[in-house]
Design a protein around this motif. Structure first.
Motif, PDB file in Angstrom:
ATOM      1  N   ALA A   1       0.818  -1.217   0.000  1.00 11.35           N
ATOM      2  CA  ALA A   1       0.000   0.000   0.000  1.00 11.35           C
ATOM      3  C   ALA A   1       0.847   1.260   0.000  1.00 11.35           C
ATOM      4  O   ALA A   1       0.315   2.360   0.041  1.00 11.35           O
ATOM      5  N   ALA A   2       2.127   1.118  -0.026  1.00  6.82           N
ATOM      6  CA  ALA A   2       2.986   2.305  -0.017  1.00  6.82           C
ATOM      7  C   ALA A   2       2.831   3.055  -1.337  1.00  6.82           C
ATOM      8  O   ALA A   2       2.683   2.458  -2.393  1.00  6.82           O
ATOM      9  N   SER A   3       2.880   4.340  -1.269  1.00  4.37           N
ATOM     10  CA  SER A   3       2.729   5.133  -2.488  1.00  4.37           C
ATOM     11  C   SER A   3       3.996   5.037  -3.330  1.00  4.37           C
ATOM     12  O   SER A   3       5.064   4.674  -2.848  1.00  4.37           O
ATOM     13  N   ALA A   4       3.864   5.395  -4.601  1.00  9.04           N
ATOM     14  CA  ALA A   4       4.973   5.271  -5.540  1.00  9.04           C
ATOM     15  C   ALA A   4       6.148   6.164  -5.173  1.00  9.04           C
ATOM     16  O   ALA A   4       7.295   5.841  -5.457  1.00  9.04           O
ATOM     17  N   ASP A   5       5.891   7.288  -4.508  1.00  5.78           N
ATOM     18  CA  ASP A   5       6.979   8.205  -4.183  1.00  5.78           C
ATOM     19  C   ASP A   5       7.556   7.970  -2.779  1.00  5.78           C
ATOM     20  O   ASP A   5       8.371   8.745  -2.315  1.00  5.78           O
ATOM     21  N   ALA A   6       7.142   6.911  -2.123  1.00  7.26           N
ATOM     22  CA  ALA A   6       7.641   6.625  -0.783  1.00  7.26           C
ATOM     23  C   ALA A   6       9.059   6.046  -0.859  1.00  7.26           C
ATOM     24  O   ALA A   6       9.434   5.404  -1.835  1.00  7.26           O
ATOM     25  N   THR A   7       9.812   6.285   0.196  1.00 10.27           N
ATOM     26  CA  THR A   7      11.158   5.714   0.262  1.00 10.27           C
ATOM     27  C   THR A   7      11.039   4.226   0.570  1.00 10.27           C
ATOM     28  O   THR A   7      10.035   3.782   1.117  1.00 10.27           O
ATOM     29  N   PRO A   8      12.054   3.445   0.244  1.00  7.41           N
ATOM     30  CA  PRO A   8      12.001   2.010   0.569  1.00  7.41           C
ATOM     31  C   PRO A   8      11.802   1.775   2.079  1.00  7.41           C
ATOM     32  O   PRO A   8      11.109   0.849   2.468  1.00  7.41           O
ATOM     33  N   GLU A   9      12.412   2.636   2.893  1.00 11.88           N
ATOM     34  CA  GLU A   9      12.275   2.476   4.340  1.00 11.88           C
ATOM     35  C   GLU A   9      10.843   2.737   4.802  1.00 11.88           C
ATOM     36  O   GLU A   9      10.296   1.997   5.609  1.00 11.88           O
ATOM     37  N   SER A  10      10.226   3.798   4.265  1.00  8.32           N
ATOM     38  CA  SER A  10       8.859   4.089   4.683  1.00  8.32           C
ATOM     39  C   SER A  10       7.894   3.046   4.122  1.00  8.32           C
ATOM     40  O   SER A  10       6.925   2.677   4.785  1.00  8.32           O
ATOM     41  N   ALA A  11       8.151   2.541   2.923  1.00  7.26           N
ATOM     42  CA  ALA A  11       7.308   1.488   2.354  1.00  7.26           C
ATOM     43  C   ALA A  11       7.396   0.231   3.208  1.00  7.26           C
ATOM     44  O   ALA A  11       6.389  -0.421   3.477  1.00  7.26           O
ATOM     45  N   ALA A  12       8.595  -0.097   3.662  1.00  6.75           N
ATOM     46  CA  ALA A  12       8.773  -1.271   4.525  1.00  6.75           C
ATOM     47  C   ALA A  12       8.065  -1.064   5.857  1.00  6.75           C
ATOM     48  O   ALA A  12       7.442  -1.991   6.389  1.00  6.75           O
ATOM     49  N   ALA A  13       8.134   0.142   6.397  1.00  4.30           N
ATOM     50  CA  ALA A  13       7.452   0.433   7.660  1.00  4.30           C
ATOM     51  C   ALA A  13       5.938   0.323   7.510  1.00  4.30           C
ATOM     52  O   ALA A  13       5.259  -0.209   8.391  1.00  4.30           O
ATOM     53  N   VAL A  14       5.410   0.799   6.386  1.00  2.00           N
ATOM     54  CA  VAL A  14       3.965   0.696   6.131  1.00  2.00           C
ATOM     55  C   VAL A  14       3.563  -0.768   6.031  1.00  2.00           C
ATOM     56  O   VAL A  14       2.563  -1.190   6.609  1.00  2.00           O
ATOM     57  N   ARG A  15       4.331  -1.562   5.292  1.00  2.00           N
ATOM     58  CA  ARG A  15       4.019  -2.996   5.169  1.00  2.00           C
ATOM     59  C   ARG A  15       4.068  -3.683   6.525  1.00  2.00           C
ATOM     60  O   ARG A  15       3.213  -4.505   6.839  1.00  2.00           O
TER      61      ARG A  15
END
Length: 167
Positions: A95-109
């Motif tokens: 569900a991470a947005s396309a402009d999210a950093t890999p770290e924030s995408a991992a945190a969201v997941r």
């Protein structure tokens, strides 16, 4: 009120509060097809119940209550089904947005995984809390006391801190 007026009023309210449907569907379904099915079922149940909406509570409060009840019922039905069937798609939805950093995408997941492990009541409570609903409104939607809401939120925050730090 004519049928056409009621239909128009319902469409306008549903459009204005559609984010509720998607928040609940995203929190209770694991893949895109299930999310779409759940969102459609929530909208259908809100439509069926709409003639009984009396305006005593905010439409969003009333809608959340229906959406969460539909999602929890769906979850129960799905868990009964899954006990006897093997899932074909076990990939977690990103569900991470396309402009999210890999770290924030991992945190969201990771947060999504933590939320998915919660029981239905705590998951509903957390969704409402993250949607910045008041404790009073959360209590109304879930049918529990405001004191119980405050206590459960405190416990959920601590549990999420612990789960996220272990990840």
């Amino acid at each position: 009120m004519t049928t056409a007026d009621r239909d128009t009023g319902f469409r306008e309210l549903l459009e204005r509060h559609r984010a509720i449907v998607f928040k609940v569907a995203n929190s209770y379904a694991n893949n895109a097809a299930d999310r779409e099915d759940l969102a459609q079922e929530i909208a259908a149940q809100v439509w069926r119940a709409f003639p009984r909406y009396d305006g005593e509570h905010a439409f969003s409060t009333w809608m959340y209550r229906i959406a969460l009840n539909v999602a929890i019922s769906n979850l129960r039905d799905r868990s009964r089904y899954e006990r006897h069937h093997e899932a074909l798609d076990t990939a977690v939805h990103d569900a991470a947005s396309a402009d999210a950093t890999p770290e924030s995408a991992a945190a969201v997941r990771e947060l999504q995984r933590c939320i998915a492990r919660l029981d239905p009541l705590n998951r509903a409570l957390l969704i409402l809390y993250l949607d910045e609903r008041s404790q009073r409104e959360i209590a109304e939607i879930l049918g529990i006391s405001e004191t119980n809401v405050a206590t459960k939120i405190g416990r959920l925050k601590q549990r999420l801190r612990n789960d996220m730090s272990e990840a």
